[in-house]
Design an enzyme around this catalytic site. Structure first.
Site, PDB file in Angstrom:
ATOM      1  N   ASN A 130       0.853  -1.187   0.000  1.00  0.00           N
ATOM      2  CA  ASN A 130       0.000   0.000   0.000  1.00  0.00           C
ATOM      3  C   ASN A 130       0.893   1.243   0.000  1.00  0.00           C
ATOM      4  O   ASN A 130       2.117   1.134   0.106  1.00  0.00           O
ATOM      5  CB  ASN A 130      -0.952  -0.012   1.196  1.00  0.00           C
ATOM      6  CG  ASN A 130      -0.205  -0.039   2.512  1.00  0.00           C
ATOM      7  OD1 ASN A 130       0.435   0.926   2.877  1.00  0.00           O
ATOM      8  ND2 ASN A 130      -0.259  -1.171   3.215  1.00  0.00           N
ATOM      9  N   ARG A 131       0.280   2.390  -0.115  1.00  0.00           N
ATOM     10  CA  ARG A 131       1.063   3.608  -0.332  1.00  0.00           C
ATOM     11  C   ARG A 131       1.441   4.345   0.952  1.00  0.00           C
ATOM     12  O   ARG A 131       1.900   5.474   0.906  1.00  0.00           O
ATOM     13  CB  ARG A 131       0.293   4.536  -1.280  1.00  0.00           C
ATOM     14  CG  ARG A 131       0.216   3.963  -2.691  1.00  0.00           C
ATOM     15  CD  ARG A 131      -0.615   4.836  -3.629  1.00  0.00           C
ATOM     16  NE  ARG A 131      -0.235   6.230  -3.523  1.00  0.00           N
ATOM     17  CZ  ARG A 131      -1.100   7.231  -3.367  1.00  0.00           C
ATOM     18  NH1 ARG A 131      -2.389   6.983  -3.285  1.00  0.00           N
ATOM     19  NH2 ARG A 131      -0.680   8.472  -3.286  1.00  0.00           N
TER      20      ARG A 131
END
Ligand SMILES: Cc1cc2nc3c(=O)[nH]c(=O)nc-3n(C[C@H](O)[C@H](O)[C@H](O)COP(=O)(O)O)c2cc1C
Length: 399
Positions: free
Chosen positions: A206-207
């Site tokens: 994920n970011r």
């Protein structure tokens, strides 16, 4: 807050021009500001500017004002000392207690909270000498603000850029307000984003950059807590002075959290963990198939770390979860948060909006904090460090 006698120490780095804004903000907030500039600082910023903006004479020469023993008096009178920018040289001088100039004497003569805002090139900041000096300062309860990652003096960029004046002022005033309010407390923070391997070279991730969690660790450290940071693939440098445990996957994070949470007074679960992981991890790189244009991945559920932790915690432990939601409507965001906290059973939930451009990699954040009953206890908007301080204020005030 009552008007404070604030000493602003300025040392000789390019960021000295931004120190003028630090002085200005403090003066406009009603504080009596006394600038102590090193002789090198005055090569970067003019004495008339500093005197006009601070509305007081600038102290720089140790042997001036001798009849008033000014080199000691300025430090004794201070309620707060802010050093911005703090060069590598001045940091080394403070760490070793040197009194060769006015600023060194002022710092030694004072018992006020000290906040320093380092500014230097990345290599100087990461040099073991500077790292050790910063650790020494932290261990003495000196608050360190920044440095940030960004554009440096030349065309290069990296960690070492001085924090913005408003962040320095906010952290400095918070240091006075909360001087060591977390001394003796143990804080565990998770930060970053987990990565679930598909094969030796690919992962589902994920970011999350880890910036908000690292800011919480920084804030807790500045307030005197002993801090352990469990970092999952952090994109930002962890604060000097925390005990860092690096993990990669959700399962690794779970093992570390379960071991560390036992002794923590506060657990802040800011890391973005994966709800699912690949059911199988290939031992060699998955090859592109010529017989099919699709590839199916089977995922299996990861353990719910926050819920397990909340159900096993000791009576006095505070557990704070995070919810990252893409919902744009505030009331729906709140409803999602309320549903999540009732599922998880933690004490507080920090709800933040994330999206293609919001939340993750940004240096700023907007959050809503709710308690276990789903009631909104506060909100915060600003730099991730100021949001971190606000979260700590809210969770400890509500106890
Ligand atoms: C153009 C220029 C920019 C500088 N910028 C920095 C800086 O940002 N950070 C730093 O630690 N030193 C910087 N230095 C080096 C300091 O000026 C030098 O270490 C000096 O001895 C610091 O003295 P002081 O800490 O007593 O003010 C710079 C030097 C020059 C010539």
């Amino acid at each position: 807050m009552a008007a404070l006698n604030v000493v602003v120490g300025i040392s000789g780095g390019i960021a000295a021009y931004k120190a003028v804004s630090v002085v200005r903000e403090l003066v406009l907030a009603g504080h009596d500001v006394h600038v102590v500039a090193t002789s090198n600082a005055l090569r970067f910023v003019g004495l008339p500017t500093l005197e006009a903006i601070s509305r007081n004479p600038v102290n720089t020469d140790l042997y001036e004002g001798v009849d008033e023993v000014r080199h000691v008096a300025v430090g004794q009178a201070a309620d707060l000392i802010v050093v911005a920018p703090a060069t590598a040289h001045t940091i080394a001088k403070i760490a070793t207690g040197q009194a060769s100039d006015f600023l060194g004497n002022t710092i030694l003569a004072s018992t006020a909270p000290i906040v320093i805002a380092p500014a230097m090139h990345t290599e100087m900041w990461q040099n073991p000498a500077t790292v050790a000096n910063i650790e020494t300062l932290r261990s003495r309860g000196i608050h360190i603000v920044g440095p940030e990652t960004g554009q440096l003096t030349g065309s290069d960029s990296g960690q070492g850029r001085m924090s913005e004046p408003s962040d320095i002022v906010a952290a400095a005033l918070a240091a006075v307000a909360s001087s060591h309010d977390l001394a003796g407390r143990t804080v565990l923070v998770t930060a970053g984003g987990t990565r679930e391997p598909l094969d030796p070279v690919r992962f589902i991730g994920n970011r999350s950059s880890g910036k908000q969690g690292v800011a919480v660790a920084n804030a807790a450290l500045a307030r005197g807590a002993s801090v352990t940071l469990i970092g999952a693939n952090l994109e930002v440098a962890p604060p000097v002075g925390v005990r860092l445990i690096e993990v990669g996957t959700t399962l690794e994070l779970q093992t570390a959290v379960e071991a560390e949470a036992v002794t923590a007074d506060l657990v802040v679960m800011a890391a973005a963990v994966a709800d699912y992981r690949p059911a199988e991890t290939a031992q060699s790189k998955i090859k592109k198939r010529s017989d099919s244009r699709t590839l199916e991945l089977r995922l299996e559920e990861n353990p719910d770390i926050l819920r397990t932790l909340s159900s096993h915690r000791s009576r006095d432990q505070i557990i704070v979860g995070f919810a990252a939601e893409t919902e744009t409507d505030d009331s729906v965001l709140l409803q999602l948060g309320q549903a999540k906290i009732s599922r998880k059973g933690c004490d507080f939930l920090v709800i933040n909006r994330v999206g293609w451009t919001e939340g993750f990699a940004s240096d700023r954040n907007t959050v809503i904090v709710i308690n276990k009953l789903g009631d909104r206890v506060g909100e915060a908007n600003g730099s991730k460090l100021s949001v971190a301080h606000r979260i700590l204020d809210l969770v400890f005030a509500a106890r």
